[in-house]
Design an enzyme around this catalytic site. Structure first.
Site, PDB file in Angstrom:
ATOM      1  N   GLY A  98       0.835  -1.199   0.000  1.00 28.53           N
ATOM      2  CA  GLY A  98       0.000   0.000   0.000  1.00 28.53           C
ATOM      3  C   GLY A  98       0.864   1.241   0.000  1.00 28.53           C
TER       4      GLY A  98
ATOM      5  CB  SER B  60      -8.494   0.213  11.690  1.00 29.20           C
ATOM      6  OG  SER B  60      -9.437   1.239  11.987  1.00 29.20           O
TER       7      SER B  60
ATOM      8  CE1 TYR C  76     -10.387  -0.708   7.057  1.00 26.35           C
ATOM      9  CE2 TYR C  76     -11.337   0.347   8.985  1.00 26.35           C
ATOM     10  CZ  TYR C  76     -10.284   0.198   8.103  1.00 26.35           C
ATOM     11  OH  TYR C  76      -9.143   0.947   8.259  1.00 26.35           O
ATOM     12  CB  ALA C  77     -14.877  -3.465  12.624  1.00 24.85           C
ATOM     13  CB  ALA C  78     -15.087  -8.516  10.814  1.00 22.89           C
ATOM     14  CB  ALA C  79     -11.080  -7.216   7.563  1.00 23.16           C
ATOM     15  CE  LYS C  80      -7.458  -2.116   8.260  1.00 20.94           C
ATOM     16  NZ  LYS C  80      -6.112  -2.203   7.618  1.00 20.94           N
TER      17      LYS C  80
HETATM   18  N1  LIG Z   1      -6.507   6.942   6.702  1.00 26.02           N
HETATM   19  C1  LIG Z   1      -7.017   6.610   7.886  1.00 26.02           C
HETATM   20  O1  LIG Z   1      -7.654   7.437   8.581  1.00 26.02           O
HETATM   21  C2  LIG Z   1      -6.824   5.215   8.417  1.00 26.02           C
HETATM   22  C3  LIG Z   1      -7.236   4.935   9.739  1.00 26.02           C
HETATM   23  C4  LIG Z   1      -7.055   3.643  10.246  1.00 26.02           C
HETATM   24  C5  LIG Z   1      -6.468   2.681   9.451  1.00 26.02           C
HETATM   25  N2  LIG Z   1      -6.085   2.988   8.171  1.00 26.02           N
HETATM   26  C6  LIG Z   1      -5.475   1.913   7.389  1.00 26.02           C
HETATM   27  O2  LIG Z   1      -4.221   2.377   6.921  1.00 26.02           O
HETATM   28  C7  LIG Z   1      -3.913   1.772   5.660  1.00 26.02           C
HETATM   29  C8  LIG Z   1      -3.594   2.855   4.635  1.00 26.02           C
HETATM   30  O3  LIG Z   1      -4.695   3.746   4.555  1.00 26.02           O
HETATM   31  P1  LIG Z   1      -4.684   5.032   3.595  1.00 26.02           P
HETATM   32  O4  LIG Z   1      -5.545   6.058   4.234  1.00 26.02           O
HETATM   33  O5  LIG Z   1      -3.290   5.374   3.214  1.00 26.02           O
HETATM   34  O6  LIG Z   1      -5.474   4.457   2.327  1.00 26.02           O
HETATM   35  P2  LIG Z   1      -5.196   4.661   0.766  1.00 26.02           P
HETATM   36  O7  LIG Z   1      -6.437   4.206   0.072  1.00 26.02           O
HETATM   37  O8  LIG Z   1      -4.705   6.033   0.480  1.00 26.02           O
HETATM   38  O9  LIG Z   1      -4.020   3.634   0.467  1.00 26.02           O
HETATM   39  C9  LIG Z   1      -4.233   2.258   0.432  1.00 26.02           C
HETATM   40  C10 LIG Z   1      -3.286   1.668  -0.587  1.00 26.02           C
HETATM   41  O10 LIG Z   1      -3.460   0.234  -0.581  1.00 26.02           O
HETATM   42  C11 LIG Z   1      -3.471  -0.193  -1.917  1.00 26.02           C
HETATM   43  N3  LIG Z   1      -4.230  -1.430  -2.040  1.00 26.02           N
HETATM   44  C12 LIG Z   1      -5.521  -1.642  -1.674  1.00 26.02           C
HETATM   45  N4  LIG Z   1      -5.897  -2.890  -1.997  1.00 26.02           N
HETATM   46  C13 LIG Z   1      -4.818  -3.474  -2.583  1.00 26.02           C
HETATM   47  C14 LIG Z   1      -4.568  -4.746  -3.168  1.00 26.02           C
HETATM   48  N5  LIG Z   1      -5.526  -5.690  -3.227  1.00 26.02           N
HETATM   49  N6  LIG Z   1      -3.353  -5.002  -3.680  1.00 26.02           N
HETATM   50  C15 LIG Z   1      -2.383  -4.051  -3.646  1.00 26.02           C
HETATM   51  N7  LIG Z   1      -2.557  -2.830  -3.123  1.00 26.02           N
HETATM   52  C16 LIG Z   1      -3.751  -2.548  -2.612  1.00 26.02           C
HETATM   53  C17 LIG Z   1      -4.116   0.936  -2.710  1.00 26.02           C
HETATM   54  O11 LIG Z   1      -3.788   0.864  -4.096  1.00 26.02           O
HETATM   55  C18 LIG Z   1      -3.566   2.162  -2.010  1.00 26.02           C
HETATM   56  O12 LIG Z   1      -2.377   2.619  -2.613  1.00 26.02           O
HETATM   57  C19 LIG Z   1      -5.127   0.917   5.307  1.00 26.02           C
HETATM   58  O13 LIG Z   1      -4.886  -0.409   5.711  1.00 26.02           O
HETATM   59  C20 LIG Z   1      -6.241   1.530   6.131  1.00 26.02           C
HETATM   60  O14 LIG Z   1      -7.264   0.604   6.401  1.00 26.02           O
HETATM   61  C21 LIG Z   1      -6.246   4.226   7.652  1.00 26.02           C
END
Ligand SMILES: NC(=O)c1ccc[n+]([C@@H]2O[C@H](COP(=O)([O-])OP(=O)(O)OC[C@H]3O[C@@H](n4cnc5c(N)ncnc54)[C@H](O)[C@@H]3O)[C@@H](O)[C@H]2O)c1
Length: 260
Positions: free
Chosen positions: A23, A152, A168-172
């Site tokens: 990611g 998360s 989402y909560a279940a996965a995390k």
């Molecule tokens: N932004 C928030 O407030 C927040 C809060 C809690 C948790 N998170 C977690 O942090 C992580 C990053 O979040 P973010 O805000 O940067 O999101 P984002 O959408 O900006 O980035 C997620 C990245 O993951 C990549 N991705 C998704 N599915 C994929 C797959 N199947 N194969 C390859 N790449 C894949 C996407 O292309 C993207 O670049 C995530 O796991 C999200 O659940 C974010």
């Protein structure tokens, strides 16, 4: 003569370490990638967004670190094993794995489709299995490694900040369980496994908040602050660094006290 200390000071606490960030082309991922590189690490960026991953890798290479941008769907087990093998053979191993790929989708449980459920589990939990499965054997072989998963606060508080987050909560929460169980399993191999549990972060995803929505969100957070991606990235560097050698199985909320 350059001693170990001055070498570390000039090159960063992670000098010579090889990191994988999934990611890495995303909002949090790109800050983590540049912060790991600034701390001295080489970084391989694995993301669905191949051009975003390669553009960021190019940016990192311009700073003098090694970097790879790999476009791969991390829900595809075989494709991930192949991408992992490429990185390991190119670099001879990996020291730090940051599982950051993922993302939520709002869907109320009473009307959720099986497809939405499965997609959320695959994107947020199966990706962590696939990627960790690809890199763990080389970490076990070298008897060292740092695995850091991005869970998360939804895994702890049930997604109270966003209604409709059950899948989402279940996965995390699955990521949290995986983190603890794997931490125990590989502790004697010199590998630590920890997870961050971020609350709402100041990422572009929040830019469309109405003033009312933002106020309601801040009312849930004792500090009344959104998380700063740079602070999260600095925490990743800490967990990947020498001071965290004896920290494992930790689920660290970065949430302004929301989960208290
Ligand atoms: N932004 C928030 O407030 C927040 C809060 C809690 C948790 N998170 C977690 O942090 C992580 C990053 O979040 P973010 O805000 O940067 O999101 P984002 O959408 O900006 O980035 C997620 C990245 O993951 C990549 N991705 C998704 N599915 C994929 C797959 N199947 N194969 C390859 N790449 C894949 C996407 O292309 C993207 O670049 C995530 O796991 C999200 O659940 C974010």
């Amino acid at each position: 003569m350059v001693n170990a200390h001055s070498d570390e000071a000039s090159n960063g606490t992670l000098a010579g370490k090889r990191a994988v960030v999934t990611g890495g082309a995303g909002a949090l991922g790109r800050v983590i990638v540049t912060t790991l590189a600034a701390a001295g690490a080489d970084v391989a960026i694995l993301d669905l967004d191949a051009s975003g991953a390669e553009a960021l890798a190019e940016q990192v290479r311009a700073t003098g670190r090694r970097a790879l941008g790999v476009g791969v769907d991390l829900t595809d087990f075989e494709a991930v094993q192949a991408a992992g093998a490429t990185v390991v053979s190119e670099w001879g191993g990996v020291d730090i794995l940051l599982n950051g790929a993922g993302g939520g989708a709002v869907s109320f449980f009473h009307e959720m489709t099986a497809q939405t459920w499965n997609t959320q589990i695959e994107r947020n939990l199966t990706t962590v299995f696939n990627v960790t499965r690809a890199f763990l054997p080389s970490m076990i072989e070298q008897k060292s490694g740092r695995i850091i998963n991005i869970a998360s606060i939804a895994a702890i508080s049930g997604g109270r900040l966003v209604r409709g987050a059950t899948a989402y909560a279940a996965a995390k929460a699955g990521v949290v369980g995986l983190t603890k169980a794997l931490a125990i399993e590989v502790a004697e191999d010199g590998i630590t496994v920890n997870a961050l549990a971020p609350g709402a972060q100041a990422t572009p995803g929040r830019d469309n908040d109405t003033p009312e929505r933002r106020e309601a969100l801040l009312d849930q957070i004792p500090t009344r602050l959104l998380g700063e991606p740079q602070h999260l990235a600095d925490t990743v560097v800490f967990l990947a660094g020498p001071a965290a050698v004896n920290i494992t199985g930790l689920i660290l909320p970065l949430d302004g006290g929301h989960s208290i």
